[in-house]
Design a protein around this motif. Structure first.
Motif, mmCIF file in Angstrom:
data_model
loop_
_atom_site.group_PDB
_atom_site.id
_atom_site.type_symbol
_atom_site.label_atom_id
_atom_site.label_comp_id
_atom_site.label_asym_id
_atom_site.label_seq_id
_atom_site.Cartn_x
_atom_site.Cartn_y
_atom_site.Cartn_z
ATOM 1 N N TYR A 9 31.283 0.770 -35.542
ATOM 2 C CA TYR A 9 31.951 -0.044 -36.549
ATOM 3 C C TYR A 9 31.238 -1.365 -36.812
ATOM 4 C CZ TYR A 9 35.906 3.043 -35.392
ATOM 5 O OH TYR A 9 36.707 4.119 -35.162
ATOM 6 N N LEU A 10 30.568 -1.901 -35.795
ATOM 7 C CA LEU A 10 30.100 -3.279 -35.873
ATOM 8 C C LEU A 10 28.577 -3.446 -35.846
ATOM 9 C CD1 LEU A 10 32.671 -4.940 -33.425
ATOM 10 C CD2 LEU A 10 32.842 -4.652 -35.902
ATOM 11 N N PHE A 11 27.826 -2.377 -35.597
ATOM 12 C CA PHE A 11 26.383 -2.551 -35.573
ATOM 13 C C PHE A 11 25.664 -1.645 -36.566
ATOM 14 C CE2 PHE A 11 22.120 -3.074 -34.705
ATOM 15 C CZ PHE A 11 21.521 -2.031 -34.031
ATOM 16 N N VAL A 12 25.599 -0.329 -36.261
ATOM 17 C CA VAL A 12 24.708 0.496 -37.063
ATOM 18 C C VAL A 12 25.188 0.615 -38.504
ATOM 19 C CG1 VAL A 12 23.488 2.693 -37.207
ATOM 20 C CG2 VAL A 12 24.112 1.783 -34.990
ATOM 21 N N THR A 13 26.509 0.825 -38.688
ATOM 22 C CA THR A 13 27.024 0.966 -40.053
ATOM 23 C C THR A 13 26.772 -0.288 -40.884
ATOM 24 O OG1 THR A 13 28.685 2.562 -39.331
ATOM 25 C CG2 THR A 13 29.067 1.484 -41.433
ATOM 26 N N PRO A 14 27.206 -1.463 -40.410
ATOM 27 C CA PRO A 14 26.932 -2.638 -41.237
ATOM 28 C C PRO A 14 25.453 -2.943 -41.412
ATOM 29 C CG PRO A 14 28.042 -3.257 -39.181
ATOM 30 C CD PRO A 14 28.058 -1.777 -39.248
ATOM 31 N N PHE A 15 24.638 -2.696 -40.383
ATOM 32 C CA PHE A 15 23.202 -2.969 -40.538
ATOM 33 C C PHE A 15 22.607 -2.049 -41.599
ATOM 34 C CE2 PHE A 15 19.661 -5.215 -38.466
ATOM 35 C CZ PHE A 15 18.599 -4.653 -39.142
ATOM 36 N N ALA A 16 23.011 -0.776 -41.559
ATOM 37 C CA ALA A 16 22.501 0.178 -42.549
ATOM 38 C C ALA A 16 22.865 -0.265 -43.959
ATOM 39 C CB ALA A 16 23.059 1.572 -42.271
ATOM 40 N N LEU A 17 24.110 -0.706 -44.137
ATOM 41 C CA LEU A 17 24.537 -1.159 -45.457
ATOM 42 C C LEU A 17 23.836 -2.459 -45.840
ATOM 43 C CD1 LEU A 17 28.314 -0.248 -45.174
ATOM 44 C CD2 LEU A 17 26.567 0.918 -46.527
ATOM 45 N N ALA A 18 23.569 -3.310 -44.849
ATOM 46 C CA ALA A 18 22.875 -4.570 -45.121
ATOM 47 C C ALA A 18 21.464 -4.323 -45.657
ATOM 48 C CB ALA A 18 22.816 -5.430 -43.867
ATOM 49 N N LEU A 19 20.798 -3.297 -45.124
ATOM 50 C CA LEU A 19 19.484 -2.940 -45.664
ATOM 51 C C LEU A 19 19.590 -2.663 -47.161
ATOM 52 C CD1 LEU A 19 17.753 -0.435 -43.194
ATOM 53 C CD2 LEU A 19 17.060 -2.769 -43.712
ATOM 54 N N GLY A 20 20.634 -1.948 -47.517
ATOM 55 C CA GLY A 20 20.864 -1.667 -48.924
ATOM 56 C C GLY A 20 21.173 -2.923 -49.715
ATOM 57 N N LEU A 21 22.025 -3.780 -49.121
ATOM 58 C CA LEU A 21 22.378 -5.012 -49.810
ATOM 59 C C LEU A 21 21.129 -5.815 -50.163
ATOM 60 C CD1 LEU A 21 25.487 -6.346 -47.832
ATOM 61 C CD2 LEU A 21 25.459 -5.323 -50.100
ATOM 62 N N TYR A 22 20.164 -5.813 -49.246
ATOM 63 C CA TYR A 22 18.944 -6.587 -49.517
ATOM 64 C C TYR A 22 18.068 -5.873 -50.533
ATOM 65 C CZ TYR A 22 15.345 -10.069 -48.555
ATOM 66 O OH TYR A 22 14.457 -11.123 -48.679
ATOM 67 N N PHE A 23 17.779 -4.579 -50.288
ATOM 68 C CA PHE A 23 16.674 -3.943 -51.014
ATOM 69 C C PHE A 23 17.071 -3.117 -52.228
ATOM 70 C CE2 PHE A 23 13.190 -5.451 -48.749
ATOM 71 C CZ PHE A 23 13.602 -5.658 -47.449
ATOM 72 N N VAL A 24 18.322 -2.741 -52.356
ATOM 73 C CA VAL A 24 18.705 -1.949 -53.526
ATOM 74 C C VAL A 24 18.519 -2.737 -54.822
ATOM 75 C CG1 VAL A 24 20.739 -1.043 -54.726
ATOM 76 C CG2 VAL A 24 20.133 -0.181 -52.465
ATOM 77 N N PRO A 25 19.018 -3.978 -54.918
ATOM 78 C CA PRO A 25 18.760 -4.691 -56.177
ATOM 79 C C PRO A 25 17.268 -4.840 -56.459
ATOM 80 C CG PRO A 25 20.473 -5.794 -54.932
ATOM 81 C CD PRO A 25 19.894 -4.757 -54.023
ATOM 82 N N LEU A 26 16.482 -5.087 -55.416
ATOM 83 C CA LEU A 26 15.041 -5.250 -55.630
ATOM 84 C C LEU A 26 14.421 -3.959 -56.137
ATOM 85 C CD1 LEU A 26 14.248 -7.356 -52.453
ATOM 86 C CD2 LEU A 26 13.829 -8.078 -54.801
ATOM 87 N N GLN A 27 14.736 -2.843 -55.476
ATOM 88 C CA GLN A 27 14.140 -1.580 -55.894
ATOM 89 C C GLN A 27 14.627 -1.140 -57.263
ATOM 90 O OE1 GLN A 27 14.390 1.446 -52.831
ATOM 91 N NE2 GLN A 27 12.700 0.519 -51.725
ATOM 92 N N ALA A 28 15.792 -1.618 -57.661
ATOM 93 C CA ALA A 28 16.328 -1.269 -58.979
ATOM 94 C C ALA A 28 15.931 -2.293 -60.042
ATOM 95 C CB ALA A 28 17.855 -1.161 -58.911
ATOM 96 N N GLY A 29 15.118 -3.265 -59.647
ATOM 97 C CA GLY A 29 14.676 -4.258 -60.623
ATOM 98 C C GLY A 29 15.772 -5.189 -61.099
ATOM 99 N N ALA A 30 16.820 -5.321 -60.308
ATOM 100 C CA ALA A 30 17.958 -6.141 -60.721
ATOM 101 C C ALA A 30 17.839 -7.537 -60.125
ATOM 102 C CB ALA A 30 19.260 -5.480 -60.263
ATOM 103 N N PRO A 31 18.369 -8.549 -60.819
ATOM 104 C CA PRO A 31 18.286 -9.910 -60.288
ATOM 105 C C PRO A 31 19.328 -10.219 -59.229
ATOM 106 C CG PRO A 31 19.363 -9.929 -62.418
ATOM 107 C CD PRO A 31 18.954 -8.509 -62.174
ATOM 108 N N GLN A 32 20.369 -9.365 -59.155
ATOM 109 C CA GLN A 32 21.468 -9.634 -58.235
ATOM 110 C C GLN A 32 22.142 -8.311 -57.933
ATOM 111 O OE1 GLN A 32 23.129 -10.801 -56.091
ATOM 112 N NE2 GLN A 32 23.837 -12.899 -56.348
ATOM 113 N N ILE A 33 22.979 -8.343 -56.903
ATOM 114 C CA ILE A 33 23.769 -7.148 -56.634
ATOM 115 C C ILE A 33 24.980 -7.179 -57.558
ATOM 116 C CG2 ILE A 33 25.325 -8.097 -54.888
ATOM 117 C CD1 ILE A 33 24.630 -5.483 -53.244
ATOM 118 N N ALA A 34 25.596 -6.045 -57.799
ATOM 119 C CA ALA A 34 26.832 -6.022 -58.573
ATOM 120 C C ALA A 34 27.958 -6.572 -57.707
ATOM 121 C CB ALA A 34 27.146 -4.594 -59.000
#
Lengths: 215, 109, 544
Positions: free
Chosen positions: C84-109
Motif C-alpha cells: 500500500y505504501l511503497f511499490v504501488t505509490p512509487f510505480a504511480l509516481a513514475l507515471g506522474l513524472y514521466f507521462v506528461p513528458l512522454q505525451a508532450g504535455a506541459p502538465q498533468i491533468a
C-alpha cells in the motif's frame, strides 16, 4: 447449502501427475528464455551497428500460437487431475468431522462415537485406515482455518457454519507428521498442528475399540 | 486510434471473461464484480466518446495550499468516524476554509 | 559541476521556490512525483527494517528475537507497507513524472487532484503506522485483513482500525493518481501524438491506470464494510460472509500486484531499447499484450481462493495459466529488441536484465501455482512467498532500480556513479536469490507462511538461515545504493539533456525539465521520436 460432497482420489498422486508436467516445462522455458536473453546481451557487446527491423508479425503470430498451445496443454493437464480429485467413489466410507478452533484441532468420528481432541500440550493424531477413502467434513468454530496435510498434497479452507466436504485416500499405513493449519488464524497459528496416523483397517478397528467406540 | 476505443476494447475483453465465468458457474458475486468492471469501463468509454473536444486546460496555479488543506480536511473527516466528533468538526472547518481558498483560486484569472 | 550547482539541481527538482509552502503545495507534477517517490522510499525503509527483524527471528528454530504476537504485527505491517505504501505509490509516481513528458504535455491533468493524492497517501501511511503507538499494537491480521480474523471479536483494538483507515486514505490517493494519469494519456497529448505514438512506458501506465480505476474502489468498499463490521457487526455474517470478503479483497488484491509490475516493465522496455540502440521491437504486439495482460489480471483473482469449496476453480486456473500468452509476447519483444542490438551495459541495463531473468522465475512459478491441483499443496506456503517475492522484489524492485538509474539524470540533472552501481547490482542479485530461492523448497516441503517459528524437527533451519543471510546482503546492497546517491549529490557530475541516447520525449528537454516541461517539441511520428531524429541525421550525413 453446499452441493454433493467433493470426493477425492489419491490427492498426492494427482499432484505428482500435474507436477510431472509443469516442473520440466517450467525449467525448460526458464533455461530457454534466460539463456536467450543472456546470449543476446553477450553477443550484442561486439556489434557496432544495430539491426533496423522493428517488427515481424508473422514470427510473432507463430510464437503466440506456440504459447497458446503450451497454455492449452497445461490447462488440460490441470483439468484432468482436477476431475480426478473430484471423482466419486462408491461404497460405505468412514466419516470424520475435522473441527478447527483457535488454536487446536478436534477430530470426531460420529459413526464410531470417538473424539480425538488436541490439547495445550499434545497435538492430536488423526487416525485413519489405509487403502480406503475417508470422507471429511471440515468446519471452523471461529475464524477461517485451513486443513493441510503436506504429505497428501492437499488443503481446504474451513469456515464457521459452512461445512467443507472432501475425501482423502491414504495409500500406505504409517505415521505422517507435519499436518497443520495453513490459513493465518491469529496468535497461535503456528502451533495449530496435527499428525496423521494411518493404520491398517484391522489396526483402525482395534484403535476404535480401544477408545471405547463402536467399530 | 481514439481514446474511447481503447476503453471499449478493454471493456470487451472483460465482458468476454465475465461471459466465460458465467459458463463456468462463477457465482453471483464474482460475476457481478467482473461484469461490473466491464460495464464501468464501457460507461467511461461512452463518456469519452461524447466529450469530443479536449478538456479545458487546467488553470491551476503553481502553488495551491488550499488543495493541501482540503486533502487534510477530507482525511480528518473520514478519520473522525473512528477518533470522534471533535475531529469531524475540526476537519469540517478546515475543509470549509480550503474550499473557500479553492473558490478564490478559481476566480483569479 | 560544483557542489552548489548540484544542490541547486536537486532543489529545483524536488523542493520549490516558495520554501515550505512550495514543498507542500506545489502543483507541478514533477515535484509531486518526487515527493511521492521520497515518501515511498521512507516507507520502504520502514518496511525493510520490519523484514530484517522477521528474517532475524526465522533464521533459527525457536523464538529468539520477538514474541509471536509482535511477529504477527511485523509481517502484517511489512506486507501492508510494501504494497500500500511503497511499490504501488512509487510505480504511480513514475507515471506522474514521466507521462506528461512522454505525451508532450506541459502538465498533468488535474494537478491539484494529484497534489491532494499525495497528501492522502502520506496521511494514510502515517495513520497506519500510528497503530504501533496504540495499546494493542499495530494491526496483526495480515495485509489482507481477512474476516472474521479482522473483526472486533478476534482483533480488538485500535491498531486494526487505524490500519483500515490507513489503507483507505492511501488507496484513495492512489486512485486519484490513476485518474489523473488516465486523463492525461487520453486527453492531454500534444497535437500529433496519437495513442499509437506513445512510448511503451506510457502504454504501460495507461493499462496500469485502468486497473487502478476499476479495481481500487472495490478495496475501499471492502475496507468500509470491514469497519462497519467492526463497529456494529452484521456485514460479513456466516456462512458466506468470510468468502464474500475474500472475493471483494482479491478483486483488488490481484490487479494491485500488476499495478506494481507494469510501470516497471515499461521502464525496463525503455532501458532495453536505449541500451540496445534499437527501437523497441514489436510495438503493436506489445500494446496488444498490455491490454490482454491487464484484462486477464482483472479475471484471475480467485486463484488466491482455490482452497475454498465452491469457487469456480477451473475458470480461475484457466485464466491464470492463460497469462503465459501475453507475458510470453512481452519477453519475445524484449529479446527481439536486444537481438542485433549494440548492447551497452550501463547500470540501468544491468537492472533491466536482472528484472527480466528474476521476474521470469516469479512468472513461471506463478503459472505453477495457477494450476489448482498444485496450489492445493503449496497455497499459503513458503513456495508462494518465494513466488511473489521473485515477481515483486526480483522483478518489480529491480525494475524500480532500473527506472531510478535510467531517469535519475533527467530528474536531478546529475549522474549516478556507474562503478558503485555495478557493486549495488551484484550485491542485489546475490542477496535476492539467496533470500528467496530456498523458500521454494521450504514451501514445497510443508513450511506454511505467517509463522514466527517452526519445529526444529522439520530440519528447516539451514535453508532459513541461508534466506536470512540473503536478507542481510539485500540490506548491504541498499547501503551501497544510498552511498551512490550521497556521492552523486555531494560531488555531482552534470548529466545534460540526454546522457543515454534516449528515444522518447523526456530526453528532448533539459535535465531537470522546466516547469512547463518543454520549450519546443520535436516532430513526433512514431513512439521513438528522438531515434527517428538520429536516423534522419545519420542519413543526411551519409552515415549508414
Amino acid at each position: 447449502m453446499t452441493g454433493p460432497p467433493a470426493l477425492a482420489a489419491n490427492t498426492s498422486d494427482a499432484y505428482a501427475d500435474v507436477e510431472r508436467v509443469f516442473l520440466p516445462v517450467g525449467v525448460a522455458v526458464f533455461v530457454l528464455v534466460a539463456g536467450t536473453l543472456l546470449l543476446l546481451a553477450w553477443r550484442g557487446r561486439r556489434r557496432t551497428r544495430p539491426r533496423s527491423r522493428a517488427s515481424n508479425p508473422a514470427l510473432e503470430g507463430a510464437y503466440v500460437l506456440c504459447l497458446a498451445v503450451i497454455a492449452g496443454v497445461l490447462v488440460a493437464v490441470t483439468f484432468g487431475a482436477e476431475d480426478r480429485v473430484g471423482a466419486a467413489e462408491t461404497g460405505p466410507r468412514l466419516q470424520v468431522r475435522a473441527v478447527a478452533a483457535k488454536w487446536r484441532w478436534r477430530f470426531e468420528y460420529p459413526a464410531q462415537r470417538v473424539v480425538v481432541q488436541g490439547t495445550e500440550d499434545r497435538v492430536p493424531a488423526l487416525v485413519v485406515p489405509a487403502g480406503e477413502e475417508v470422507e471429511f467434513e471440515g468446519v471452523s468454530l471461529d475464524v477461517v482455518h485451513a486443513f493441510w496435510i503436506p504429505a497428501m498434497r492437499f488443503q481446504r479452507e474451513l469456515f464457521a457454519e459452512r461445512p467443507t466436504r472432501f475425501g482423502l485416500a491414504f495409500p500406505e499405513p504409517g505415521f505422517i507428521a507435519g499436518a497443520r493449519c495453513s490459513f493465518f488464524c491469529g496468535l497461535r497459528h503456528q502451533d495449530m498442528r496435527f499428525a496423521v496416523d494411518v493404520r491398517t483397517p484391522q489396526g483402525f478397528r482395534a484403535w476404535v475399540r480401544a477408545k471405547g467406540g463402536t467399530p | 486510434m481514439p481514446a474511447w476505443l481503447v476503453l471499449l476494447a478493454w471493456s470487451a475483453l472483460l465482458t468476454f471473461n465475465a461471459t466465460v465465468l458465467i459458463a463456468f458457474d462463477g457465482g453471483t458475486l464474482p460475476v457481478a464484480l467482473l461484469g461490473g468492471a466491464a460495464a464501468a469501463t464501457a460507461v467511461l468509454a461512452v463518456v469519452l466518446a461524447a466529450l469530443r473536444t479536449a478538456g479545458a486546460r487546467d488553470a491551476a496555479p503553481g502553488l495551491s495550499p488550499p488543495t493541501a488543506l482540503a486533502a487534510i480536511g477530507a482525511a480528518g473527516l473520514v478519520l473522525g468516524a473512528e477518533l470522534g466528533t471533535w475531529l469531524v468538526l475540526i476537519s469540517a472547518g478546515l475543509l470549509a476554509v480550503a474550499l473557500a481558498g479553492l473558490a478564490h483560486e478559481a476566480r483569479r484569472p | 559541476m560544483g557542489a552548489r550547482e548540484g544542490r541547486h539541481a536537486l532543489s529545483s527538482a524536488a523542493l520549490a521556490p516558495g520554501g515550505v509552502i512550495g514543498l507542500v503545495g506545489s502543483t507541478d507534477h514533477k515535484r509531486i512525483a518526487v515527493r511521492a517517490a521520497v515518501t515511498a522510499a521512507a516507507f520502504f525503509a520502514a518496511g525493510g527494517v520490519l523484514a530484517l527483524v522477521m528474517r532475524a527471528e526465522l533464521a533459527q528454530p525457536g523464538l529468539q528475537v520477538v514474541s509471536t504476537g509482535a511477529y504477527n504485527a511485523l509481517f502484517t505491517m511489512h506486507g501492508s507497507t510494501m504494497i500500500y505504501l511503497f511499490v504501488t505509490p512509487f510505480a504511480l509516481a513514475l507515471g506522474l513524472y514521466f507521462v506528461p513528458l512522454q505525451a508532450g504535455a506541459p502538465q498533468i491533468a488535474g494537478p491539484r487532484w494529484a497534489l491532494a493524492g499525495w497528501w492522502l497517501y502520506l496521511l494514510g501511511g502515517l495513520v497506519m503506522y500510528a497503530g504501533f503507538l496504540t495499546r494493542g499494537g499495530a494491526a496483526a491480521a495480515t495485509w489482507a485483513g481477512f474476516d472474521p480474523l479482522s473483526d472486533a471479536v478476534n482483533t480488538p483494538g485500535q491498531g486494526m482500525d487505524y490500519w483500515i483507515f490507513g489503507v483507505v486514505l492511501a488507496t484513495a490517493g492512489e486512485l486519484i493518481w490513476g485518474a489523473c494519469l488516465l486523463a492525461t494519456l487520453l486527453r492531454r497529448r500534444a497535437p500529433g501524438i496519437t495513442l499509437l505514438r506513445l512510448p511503451v512506458f506510457s502504454w504501460a501506465m495507461l493499462v496500469t491506470s485502468l486497473m487502478v480505476l476499476f479495481a481500487f474502489p472495490v478495496l475501499i468498499a471492502a475496507m468500509a464494510l470491514l469497519w462497519v463490521e467492526r463497529q456494529w457487526g452484521g456485514v460479513f455474517t456466516a456462512p458466506d460472509g468470510p468468502v464474500a470478503y475474500q472475493h471483494l479483497f482479491w478483486f483488488y488484491g490481484h490487479p494491485v500486484v500488476y499495478v506494481m509490475f507494469f510501470p516497471f516493465v515499461g521502464a525496463v522496455a525503455e532501458a532495453v531499447a536505449i541500451f540496445s540502440g534499437r527501437r523497441f521491437f514489436g510495438y503493436h504486439a506489445m500494446v496488444g499484450s498490455l491490454l490482454l495482460f491487464t484484462s486477464l489480471s482483472m479475471s484471475v483473482w480467485a486463484h488466491h481462493m482455490f482452497a475454498i469449496d465452491e469457487v469456480a476453480v477451473k475458470y480461475f486456473s484457466l485464466t491464470s495459466i492463460a497469462l503465459v500468452v501475453p507475458a510470453g509476447v512481452e519477453y519475445f519483444d524484449m529479446a527481439a529488441t536486444m537481438w542485433g542490438g549494440v548492447i551497452r551495459f550501463a547500470t540501468p541495463m544491468l537492472f533491466a536484465l536482472g528484472f527480466l531473468i528474476q521476474f521470469l522465475v516469479g512468472g513461471l512459478t506463478g503459472i505453477f501455482v495457477g494450476s489448482s491441483v498444485l496450489d492445493y499443496h503449496v497455497n499459503n506456503s513458503y513456495f508462494v512467498v518465494a513466488h511473489f517475492h521473485y515477481t515483486l522484489f526480483g522483478g518489480s524492485f529491480f525494475g524500480l532500480l532500473c527506472a531510478v538509474y535510467l531517469w535519475w539524470p533527467k530528474v536531478t540533472g546529475t549522474l549516478l556513479r556507474e562503478g558503485i552501481g555495478r557493486v549495488h547490482f551484484a550485491l542485489s542479485v546475490l542477496g535476492a536469490n539467496l533470500t528467496f530461492f530456498p523458500m521454494f523448497f521450504l514451501g514445497r516441503d510443508g513450511m506454511t507462511r505467517r509463522v514466527a517459528d517452526y519445529p526444529a524437527a522439520e530440519h528447516w533451519g539451514t535453508l532459513n538461515a541461508v534466506a536470512s543471510a540473503g536478507a542481510a546482503l539485500i540490506a548491504l546492497s541498499l547501503v551501497v545504493f544510498v552511498v551512490n546517491v550521497a556521492v552523486s549529490l555531494a560531488r555531482p557530475r552534470p548529466a545534460g539533456d540526454d546522457p543515454w541516447g534516449g528515444h522518447s520525449l523526456e530526453w528532448a528537454t533539459t535535465s531537470p525539465p522546466p516547469p512547463r516541461n518543454f520549450v519546443a517539441l520535436p516532430p513526433v511520428r512514431s513512439p521513438d521520436p528522438l531515434y527517428d531524429l538520429l536516423e534522419r541525421q545519420a542519413a543526411l550525413e551519409g552515415r549508414p
